[in-house]
Design an enzyme around this catalytic site. Structure first.
Site, PDB file in Angstrom:
ATOM      1  N   GLY A  17       0.866  -1.247  -0.081  1.00 17.78           N
ATOM      2  CA  GLY A  17      -0.002  -0.092   0.001  1.00 17.78           C
ATOM      3  C   GLY A  17       0.676   1.275  -0.032  1.00 17.78           C
ATOM      4  O   GLY A  17       0.519   2.454   0.630  1.00 17.78           O
ATOM      5  N   LYS A 188      12.514  -7.842  12.733  1.00 14.43           N
ATOM      6  CA  LYS A 188      13.608  -8.141  11.924  1.00 14.43           C
ATOM      7  C   LYS A 188      13.850  -7.713  10.366  1.00 14.43           C
ATOM      8  O   LYS A 188      14.768  -7.109   9.903  1.00 14.43           O
ATOM      9  CB  LYS A 188      14.238  -9.503  12.234  1.00 14.43           C
ATOM     10  CG  LYS A 188      15.454  -9.880  11.547  1.00 14.43           C
ATOM     11  CD  LYS A 188      16.585  -9.413  12.409  1.00 14.43           C
ATOM     12  CE  LYS A 188      16.785 -10.583  13.699  1.00 14.43           C
ATOM     13  NZ  LYS A 188      17.700 -10.270  14.691  1.00 14.43           N
ATOM     14  N   CYS A 379     -17.991   1.630 -21.451  1.00 15.95           N
ATOM     15  CA  CYS A 379     -17.215   1.675 -22.598  1.00 15.95           C
ATOM     16  C   CYS A 379     -17.412   0.261 -23.560  1.00 15.95           C
ATOM     17  O   CYS A 379     -18.332   0.251 -24.042  1.00 15.95           O
ATOM     18  CB  CYS A 379     -15.328   1.751 -22.406  1.00 15.95           C
ATOM     19  SG  CYS A 379     -14.370   2.204 -23.758  1.00 15.95           S
ATOM     20  N   ARG A 461     -10.697   2.424 -29.251  1.00 15.81           N
ATOM     21  CA  ARG A 461     -10.463   2.693 -30.613  1.00 15.81           C
ATOM     22  C   ARG A 461     -11.945   2.681 -31.404  1.00 15.81           C
ATOM     23  O   ARG A 461     -12.056   3.138 -32.604  1.00 15.81           O
ATOM     24  CB  ARG A 461      -9.971   1.712 -31.172  1.00 15.81           C
ATOM     25  CG  ARG A 461      -8.265   1.769 -31.115  1.00 15.81           C
ATOM     26  CD  ARG A 461      -7.398   0.665 -31.739  1.00 15.81           C
ATOM     27  NE  ARG A 461      -6.373   0.352 -30.781  1.00 15.81           N
ATOM     28  CZ  ARG A 461      -5.390   1.095 -30.499  1.00 15.81           C
ATOM     29  NH1 ARG A 461      -5.083   2.130 -31.344  1.00 15.81           N
ATOM     30  NH2 ARG A 461      -4.365   0.460 -29.612  1.00 15.81           N
ATOM     31  N   HIS A 505     -15.156   6.491 -19.468  1.00 15.67           N
ATOM     32  CA  HIS A 505     -15.101   5.782 -18.051  1.00 15.67           C
ATOM     33  C   HIS A 505     -15.044   6.467 -17.034  1.00 15.67           C
ATOM     34  O   HIS A 505     -14.313   7.130 -16.674  1.00 15.67           O
ATOM     35  CB  HIS A 505     -13.542   5.145 -18.137  1.00 15.67           C
ATOM     36  CG  HIS A 505     -13.160   3.824 -19.105  1.00 15.67           C
ATOM     37  ND1 HIS A 505     -13.221   2.705 -18.770  1.00 15.67           N
ATOM     38  CD2 HIS A 505     -12.473   3.862 -20.321  1.00 15.67           C
ATOM     39  CE1 HIS A 505     -13.194   1.695 -19.882  1.00 15.67           C
ATOM     40  NE2 HIS A 505     -12.648   2.688 -20.901  1.00 15.67           N
ATOM     41  N   GLU A 507     -15.715   5.964 -14.213  1.00 14.78           N
ATOM     42  CA  GLU A 507     -15.039   5.700 -12.713  1.00 14.78           C
ATOM     43  C   GLU A 507     -13.677   6.404 -12.587  1.00 14.78           C
ATOM     44  O   GLU A 507     -13.414   6.466 -11.439  1.00 14.78           O
ATOM     45  CB  GLU A 507     -15.018   4.054 -12.783  1.00 14.78           C
ATOM     46  CG  GLU A 507     -13.925   3.569 -13.860  1.00 14.78           C
ATOM     47  CD  GLU A 507     -14.550   3.232 -15.345  1.00 14.78           C
ATOM     48  OE1 GLU A 507     -15.402   3.925 -15.858  1.00 14.78           O
ATOM     49  OE2 GLU A 507     -14.083   2.441 -16.070  1.00 14.78           O
TER      50      GLU A 507
HETATM   51  N1  GLN Z   1     -12.120  -2.555 -26.956  1.00  7.54           N
HETATM   52  C1  GLN Z   1     -13.033  -1.402 -27.023  1.00  7.54           C
HETATM   53  C2  GLN Z   1     -12.275  -0.266 -28.045  1.00  7.54           C
HETATM   54  O1  GLN Z   1     -11.233  -0.159 -28.101  1.00  7.54           O
HETATM   55  C3  GLN Z   1     -13.514  -1.088 -25.571  1.00  7.54           C
HETATM   56  C4  GLN Z   1     -12.345  -0.359 -24.865  1.00  7.54           C
HETATM   57  C5  GLN Z   1     -12.597  -0.105 -23.583  1.00  7.54           C
HETATM   58  O2  GLN Z   1     -13.527  -0.728 -22.832  1.00  7.54           O
HETATM   59  N2  GLN Z   1     -11.687   0.637 -22.814  1.00  7.54           N
HETATM   60  O3  GLN Z   1     -13.323   0.530 -28.186  1.00  7.54           O
END
Ligand code: GLN
Length: 533
Positions: A17, A188, A379, A461, A505, A507
């Site tokens: 951690g 130790k 995603c 992508r 994303h 998150e």
């Molecule tokens: N594989 C997918 C893409 O490239 C989703 C990528 C992801 O979930 N970050 O678009």
């Protein structure tokens, strides 16, 4: 005020951690009204984390500026509630590629290019540049890896040299095991760790002792005696209920006061901010709802670290403690999906790459949609949500993403035209912060964000194929978020029950003090589901 430095080094083994200790030091500096920034050293020769396998290295974290960095940056941002930049990540790959580039250019003509001074100076120049441009009061530097590794040895040497030039305080994290039979905490390994660090020319100013149970007085005394670090500077880092209480625990031990004294900084703890921070963690969360995370890297929990933390943050804000069930998507089939998801109040399909486990995700999403179980797609989760809807509702047989099936009849997810020419793999995806417009106030997306213009981070992508949007909309899959130029679909949602997918994303931007809105909306839908079932 000139920048001062705190250097965090880990001894004995990884996984203790170090990121949490670094984040907690950043937080306690900030609670003392200071501008503190992290720097992370990673000894590997990859330029960044973008090309690493999440199974081996854990999640690839993405910053607003599109940098693909070590997952510790996620930890720093979650504790600090602040967005960071890629230059704070210094890897062996970055250091050596710039040295070789300079050598080829002739910047070192006539010299032997060597570890000392060239590598060390390159690292020190990077720190100087950060302190000049950001002007932090304190840079908290986490040295990746373990003391004694070949990989990080030049970073440790750079820190020794830094201490000759600047005010540097060294914090050494070590482990205190307890052997069952003897029932006593053993010091130790810490004594040996101390000697190893001393042989690198560094005497720690603080020893942070990681242990399962609170550090015993006798162990503390012994550590102090063998290391010449006074007892008040041997800091207890025993396991706590939540990682977010570590800064509180540090402050209660006076760690911040001593750190500031050593750094020569006159600052005082903001009682108001400290109380507000403590209050966030003090709620009594009731257990539930049950959340299934159906992903392809579930064996290594670190692969989805941000998803897990986003659920912790949104749980704390709603005063619930979600029960997480990690399900390997490759194990799900039509025959077992009802059993696998039985009793679940919400389903999340997180991000991922490659075809393994995709059909299981699609099957899980179908089950969630047909049974009105709240769904959140992140995603890849949104892309599979689109494939599922195309196949099972729009009757587009053979619908797929061109990532998984080049010759699919209906490529509802396809490669972006701008991505087609990309030959290199590193840093060539759609990366970093992108704005998204949410036009309809009645959408789930708007209700979650309470804003019609938002920004989230991306790393992918492939994109939703606009050719299919009309049929999706007609059948009940609504494109509720679009890119600012209107050309890309950023969010999709079910019309008939709670289900939302995002190409981003969210998150990655969830923090203890500002939970990701989509996670809060999802979790409260799941909570409702659990009450009604
Ligand atoms: N594989 C997918 C893409 O490239 C989703 C990528 C992801 O979930 N970050 O678009």
């Amino acid at each position: 005020m000139q920048t001062k430095f705190v250097v965090v080094l880990g001894s004995l083994m990884s996984g203790m951690g170090k990121g949490i200790v670094t984040s907690s030091i950043l937080k306690i500096m900030e609670l003392n009204g200071l501008k503190a920034l992290p720097v992370k050293f990673d000894g590997y020769l990859n330029y960044d984390c973008g090309t690493m396998n999440p199974y081996r290295h854990g999640e690839v974290f993405v910053l607003d500026d599109g940098s693909e960095v070590d997952m510790d940056f996620g930890m720093y941002e979650r504790f600090m509630n602040r967005s960071l930049t890629g230059k704070l990540s210094i890897t062996g790959g970055k250091v050596f590629s710039s040295i070789i580039e300079k050598e080829r250019r002739g910047d070192y003509l006539g010299e032997d290019v060597q570890m000392i001074p060239h590598t060390i100076n390159n690292i020190l120049e990077r720190l100087r540049a950060i302190s000049e441009s950001e002007k932090p009061n304190v840079l908290v530097i986490e040295v990746g890896g373990t003391v004694g590794d070949i990989e990080n040895s030049y970073f440790i040497e750079a820190m020794r040299q830094l201490s000759l030039l600047e005010k540097v305080v060294f914090v050494n994290l070590t482990y205190i095991p307890k052997i069952d039979v003897v029932g006593e905490q053993k010091t130790k390994p810490t004594q040996i760790a101390f000697r190893m660090l001393m042989s690198a020319g560094i005497k720690p100013d603080f020893i942070v002792a990681r242990s399962a149970e609170p550090l015993e007085r006798s162990a503390k005394r012994k550590i102090s005696m063998f290391t010449s670090v006074t007892e008040d500077r041997v800091i207890d880092d025993s396991t706590s209920d939540t990682i977010y209480s570590v800064p509180i625990h540090f402050i209660e031990q006076g760690f911040d006061r001593l750190l500031l004294k050593d750094l020569g900084i006159n600052a005082s703890l903001s009682k108001k901010k400290f109380e507000a921070y403590k209050k966030r963690l003090s709620g009594k969360a009731s257990p539930g709802p049950k959340i299934a995370i159906v992903g392809k890297y579930v064996e290594l929990k670190d692969s989805y670290a941000s998803v897990k933390e986003a659920l912790v943050h949104s749980g704390l804000s709603l005063n619930v403690s979600p029960e997480l069930h990690w399900i390997e998507s490759a194990d799900i089939s039509e025959g077992n999906v009802a059993e696998a998801l039985s009793g679940m109040d919400g389903v999340i399909v997180p991000g991922g790459f490659g075809s393994r486990g995709i059909e299981g995700m699609i099957t899980a999403i179908r089950h969630a949609r047909e049974n009105s179980i709240p769904f959140l797609g992140l995603c890849l989760g949104m892309q599979t949500m689109a494939i599922e809807f195309a196949r099972n509702v729009c009757d587009l047989k053979g619908a797929n993403s061109s990532e998984f099936d080049h010759s699919a009849k209906h490529k509802v997810v396809y490669i972006m035209p701008s991505q087609k020419g990309a030959k290199k793999k590193g840093g060539t995806m759609r990366l970093g912060a992108w704005e998204c417009v949410i036009p309809s106030k009645s959408s789930t997306a708007y209700k979650a964000y309470r804003s019609s213009r938002i920004s989230e981070r991306h790393r992918h992508r492939y994109e939703i194929n606009n050719k299919y949007i009309k049929v999706f909309e007609r059948k009940g899959l609504i494109p509720s978020g679009k890119s600012a130029d209107g050309r890309l679909v950023e969010m999709l949602e079910w019309r008939n029950s709670f289900g939302i997918g995002t190409q981003a994303h969210p998150e990655l931007k969830s923090r203890l003090e500002s939970p990701a809105p989509l996670f809060v909306a999802f979790l409260s839908a799941a909570q409702k589901h659990s009450r009604n079932s």
